[in-house]
Scaffold this motif. Structure first.
Motif, mmCIF file in Angstrom:
data_model
loop_
_atom_site.group_PDB
_atom_site.id
_atom_site.type_symbol
_atom_site.label_atom_id
_atom_site.label_comp_id
_atom_site.label_asym_id
_atom_site.label_seq_id
_atom_site.Cartn_x
_atom_site.Cartn_y
_atom_site.Cartn_z
ATOM 1 N N TYR A 192 2.854 30.065 -24.677
ATOM 2 C CA TYR A 192 4.129 30.839 -24.309
ATOM 3 C C TYR A 192 4.060 30.522 -22.770
ATOM 4 C CZ TYR A 192 3.695 32.803 -28.983
ATOM 5 O OH TYR A 192 3.595 33.063 -30.254
ATOM 6 N N LEU A 193 3.199 30.940 -21.943
ATOM 7 C CA LEU A 193 3.209 30.989 -20.701
ATOM 8 C C LEU A 193 3.125 29.374 -19.982
ATOM 9 C CD1 LEU A 193 0.120 33.423 -19.860
ATOM 10 C CD2 LEU A 193 2.670 33.689 -20.257
ATOM 11 N N THR A 194 2.822 28.171 -20.747
ATOM 12 C CA THR A 194 3.153 26.932 -20.597
ATOM 13 C C THR A 194 4.393 26.673 -20.646
ATOM 14 O OG1 THR A 194 0.866 26.304 -21.113
ATOM 15 C CG2 THR A 194 2.488 24.490 -20.934
ATOM 16 N N LEU A 195 5.194 27.405 -21.640
ATOM 17 C CA LEU A 195 6.533 27.061 -21.731
ATOM 18 C C LEU A 195 7.627 27.876 -20.688
ATOM 19 C CD1 LEU A 195 8.783 25.673 -23.549
ATOM 20 C CD2 LEU A 195 8.950 27.653 -24.967
ATOM 21 N N ASP A 196 6.967 28.896 -19.948
ATOM 22 C CA ASP A 196 7.920 29.438 -19.098
ATOM 23 C C ASP A 196 7.851 28.611 -17.753
ATOM 24 O OD1 ASP A 196 8.160 31.905 -20.287
ATOM 25 O OD2 ASP A 196 6.497 32.916 -19.263
ATOM 26 N N VAL A 197 6.918 27.893 -17.535
ATOM 27 C CA VAL A 197 6.710 27.163 -16.359
ATOM 28 C C VAL A 197 7.503 25.782 -16.609
ATOM 29 C CG1 VAL A 197 5.489 25.368 -14.903
ATOM 30 C CG2 VAL A 197 4.303 27.477 -15.850
ATOM 31 N N ILE A 198 7.683 25.246 -17.936
ATOM 32 C CA ILE A 198 8.504 24.028 -17.925
ATOM 33 C C ILE A 198 9.830 24.487 -18.069
ATOM 34 C CG2 ILE A 198 8.801 22.264 -19.961
ATOM 35 C CD1 ILE A 198 6.179 22.605 -20.947
ATOM 36 N N ARG A 199 10.206 25.694 -18.626
ATOM 37 C CA ARG A 199 11.685 25.828 -18.804
ATOM 38 C C ARG A 199 12.064 26.038 -17.162
ATOM 39 N NH1 ARG A 199 11.695 31.014 -20.610
ATOM 40 N NH2 ARG A 199 13.933 31.128 -20.364
ATOM 41 N N ALA A 200 11.391 26.971 -16.461
ATOM 42 C CA ALA A 200 11.597 27.124 -15.029
ATOM 43 C C ALA A 200 12.155 25.907 -14.313
ATOM 44 C CB ALA A 200 10.647 28.176 -14.434
ATOM 45 N N VAL A 201 10.998 24.921 -14.465
ATOM 46 C CA VAL A 201 11.258 23.888 -13.680
ATOM 47 C C VAL A 201 12.383 22.912 -14.190
ATOM 48 C CG1 VAL A 201 10.193 21.442 -13.221
ATOM 49 C CG2 VAL A 201 8.741 23.657 -13.018
ATOM 50 N N ASN A 202 12.746 23.033 -15.346
ATOM 51 C CA ASN A 202 13.627 22.312 -15.982
ATOM 52 C C ASN A 202 15.178 22.848 -15.569
ATOM 53 O OD1 ASN A 202 13.951 20.046 -18.105
ATOM 54 N ND2 ASN A 202 15.255 21.257 -19.183
ATOM 55 N N SER B 21 15.569 24.231 -12.874
ATOM 56 C CA SER B 21 15.759 24.044 -11.221
ATOM 57 C C SER B 21 16.426 22.797 -10.663
ATOM 58 C CB SER B 21 14.143 24.167 -10.549
ATOM 59 O OG SER B 21 14.130 23.860 -9.201
ATOM 60 N N PRO B 22 17.251 23.149 -9.451
ATOM 61 C CA PRO B 22 17.881 22.032 -8.858
ATOM 62 C C PRO B 22 16.736 21.154 -8.623
ATOM 63 C CG PRO B 22 18.756 24.141 -8.109
ATOM 64 C CD PRO B 22 17.449 24.606 -8.829
ATOM 65 N N ARG B 23 15.503 21.401 -8.096
ATOM 66 C CA ARG B 23 14.543 20.599 -7.916
ATOM 67 C C ARG B 23 13.639 20.047 -9.073
ATOM 68 N NH1 ARG B 23 10.276 21.757 -5.420
ATOM 69 N NH2 ARG B 23 10.509 19.853 -4.142
ATOM 70 N N ARG B 24 14.442 19.930 -10.123
ATOM 71 C CA ARG B 24 13.738 19.553 -11.529
ATOM 72 C C ARG B 24 13.182 18.232 -11.355
ATOM 73 N NH1 ARG B 24 15.036 16.147 -15.486
ATOM 74 N NH2 ARG B 24 14.768 16.803 -17.574
ATOM 75 N N ASP B 25 13.656 17.132 -10.721
ATOM 76 C CA ASP B 25 13.266 15.850 -10.517
ATOM 77 C C ASP B 25 12.323 15.557 -9.481
ATOM 78 O OD1 ASP B 25 14.952 15.216 -12.966
ATOM 79 O OD2 ASP B 25 16.774 14.798 -11.727
ATOM 80 N N GLU B 26 12.107 16.604 -8.819
ATOM 81 C CA GLU B 26 11.196 16.203 -7.679
ATOM 82 C C GLU B 26 9.771 16.949 -8.093
ATOM 83 O OE1 GLU B 26 12.751 17.394 -3.619
ATOM 84 O OE2 GLU B 26 14.568 18.085 -4.451
ATOM 85 N N ILE B 27 9.714 17.767 -9.219
ATOM 86 C CA ILE B 27 8.303 18.211 -9.477
ATOM 87 C C ILE B 27 7.884 17.737 -10.933
ATOM 88 C CG2 ILE B 27 7.369 20.486 -10.309
ATOM 89 C CD1 ILE B 27 9.347 21.984 -8.435
ATOM 90 N N ALA C 206 11.678 26.326 -6.560
ATOM 91 C CA ALA C 206 12.581 26.156 -5.368
ATOM 92 C C ALA C 206 11.954 25.885 -4.087
ATOM 93 C CB ALA C 206 13.493 27.523 -5.552
ATOM 94 N N ILE C 207 10.618 26.108 -3.912
ATOM 95 C CA ILE C 207 10.049 25.599 -2.578
ATOM 96 C C ILE C 207 10.070 24.452 -2.204
ATOM 97 C CG2 ILE C 207 8.088 26.060 -1.174
ATOM 98 C CD1 ILE C 207 7.378 28.415 -3.194
ATOM 99 N N ASP C 208 10.650 23.786 -1.082
ATOM 100 C CA ASP C 208 10.547 22.507 -0.641
ATOM 101 C C ASP C 208 9.004 21.902 -0.429
ATOM 102 O OD1 ASP C 208 13.210 22.131 -0.707
ATOM 103 O OD2 ASP C 208 13.659 22.850 1.530
ATOM 104 N N ASN C 209 8.702 21.026 -0.598
ATOM 105 C CA ASN C 209 7.260 20.347 -0.496
ATOM 106 C C ASN C 209 6.449 20.940 -1.762
ATOM 107 O OD1 ASN C 209 6.192 18.269 1.325
ATOM 108 N ND2 ASN C 209 5.203 19.725 2.203
ATOM 109 N N VAL C 210 6.847 21.516 -2.705
ATOM 110 C CA VAL C 210 6.179 21.488 -3.853
ATOM 111 C C VAL C 210 6.734 20.453 -4.798
ATOM 112 C CG1 VAL C 210 5.876 22.853 -6.086
ATOM 113 C CG2 VAL C 210 6.003 24.144 -3.971
ATOM 114 N N PHE C 211 5.509 19.452 -5.113
ATOM 115 C CA PHE C 211 5.903 18.295 -5.906
ATOM 116 C C PHE C 211 5.310 18.352 -7.459
ATOM 117 C CE2 PHE C 211 6.878 17.017 -1.539
ATOM 118 C CZ PHE C 211 8.161 16.542 -1.538
#
Length: 344
Positions: A182-192, A194-200, A167-172
């Motif tokens: 399992y931990l990799t999937l946590d990140v993918i799910r969280a970004v997916n 996120s409202p900023r999904r397409d920015e990251i 959710a942090i602006d300027n994280v791309f």
């Protein structure tokens, strides 16, 4: 960040983590350091990460004081190359908030596009405090997140941490390197989610699973590229493989050959990164490959304990013999011959 670079980031870039070339008495080998950068440029990489784990975090220690120097040398070589293609310049930033902010300012002053922000060695920080730290750095320069594996100083984060991080602006971008599915999937799910999904942009840092990661798509969110220490060796051949993977993704057809190639790449990484000894010889292993090719004088590291493990040399010999199609020795030889002519 310019729109052209954002597009390059999201299209998927090949980004090696830049090693550190030193002499036996632990002084910077400037000639070799510059030559390494030129090698990566010549190999066709889409960016470079400097001052990161592969560069050795100890470059920041007062006894060495090499952080600004290595950032400056890499930038000079990149500028001298006058590239006519998009190229991401990424600097490592780490340490407590004050240090990370200072390093972000240094990176920005040298003209770097982003910082790869490590959370390693900050176990006293809560997840909330690390989010606030990220916001302070992101206020200075675009941020590439970094999930570092626990075996080399990282820690495990909650799914909620990555929700807040995304959710942090300027994280791309986020480099996922926990060496854990399992931990990799946590990140993918969280970004997916996120409202900023397409920015990251999601990047693999899982050196144990590079090829499979690059074919991973979760609910139409693709792992598009890589930022890897493994890619600092045999780089030209790895660039070729990466471009072939991108083409296969675009066509929507995955040849079964990739499942075999994936295992070969991981097996080679096991030798370079010394997985059987909890990665203790990982940096020395990378340096050893570069030494064999003539790109470094030796496999020396800044810290005395950073050495090859028992049996690691034999393991590197083994993967050289087992997977000759993965090494770029011929390319490096031609590169060094051209360098010799140019430099007299």
């Amino acid at each position: 960040m310019k729109d052209e670079l954002k597009q390059h980031l999201h299209d998927g870039a090949f980004i090696p983590a830049h090693p550190l070339a030193i002499t036996q008495d632990k002084k910077l080998d400037e000639e070799a350091q510059r030559r390494l950068t030129r090698y990566y440029l010549e190999a066709g990489v889409g960016g470079v990460a400097v001052g990161v784990h592969t560069t050795q975090f100890e470059i920041r220690d007062p006894q060495f004081d090499l952080y600004e120097t290595v950032l400056k040398l890499a930038m000079e070589e990149i500028n001298n190359a006058k590239l006519n293609r998009p190229f991401l310049k990424i600097a490592g930033a780490c340490g407590k908030t004050e240090q990370a902010v200072k390093e972000a300012e240094i990176a920005k002053s040298f003209g770097y596009d982003m910082v790869l922000l490590s959370n390693g060695g900050l176990n006293e920080y809560s997840e909330k405090e690390l989010i606030e730290r990220t916001k302070e750095v992101a206020a200075i320069i675009p941020v590439f997140g970094f999930y570092l594996q626990p075996a080399v100083g990282g820690r495990v984060f909650s799914y909620e941490f990555w929700e807040q991080f995304a959710a942090i602006d300027n994280v791309f971008g986020i480099k996922m390197a926990p060496f854990d599915r399992y931990l990799t999937l946590d990140v993918i799910r969280a970004v997916n989610a996120s409202p900023r999904r397409d920015e990251i942009a999601l990047y693999t840092g899982n050196d144990d699973n590079i090829v499979v990661d690059l074919f991973t798509n979760y609910n139409d969110k693709q792992i598009v590229g890589g930022l890897l220490g493994h890619w600092s060796v045999w780089t030209h051949k790895a660039v070729e493989l990466f471009e072939q993977i991108k083409e296969a993704r675009a066509q929507g057809q995955i040849d079964p050959k990739w499942f075999s190639i994936a295992q070969h790449v991981t097996d080679a990484n096991a030798a370079f990164f010394d997985s059987r000894n909890d990665f203790k010889g990982s940096i020395a292993g990378i340096n050893e490959v570069l030494r064999r090719q003539g790109l470094m004088q030796g496999n020396w590291c800044l810290m005395d304990h950073e050495v090859l493990s028992e049996g690691q040399l034999e393991e590197i010999d083994r993967v050289y013999y087992a997977y000759p199609e993965l090494n770029d020795d011929a390319f490096v030889k031609a590169f060094l011959e051209k360098e010799s002519v140019v430099n007299g």
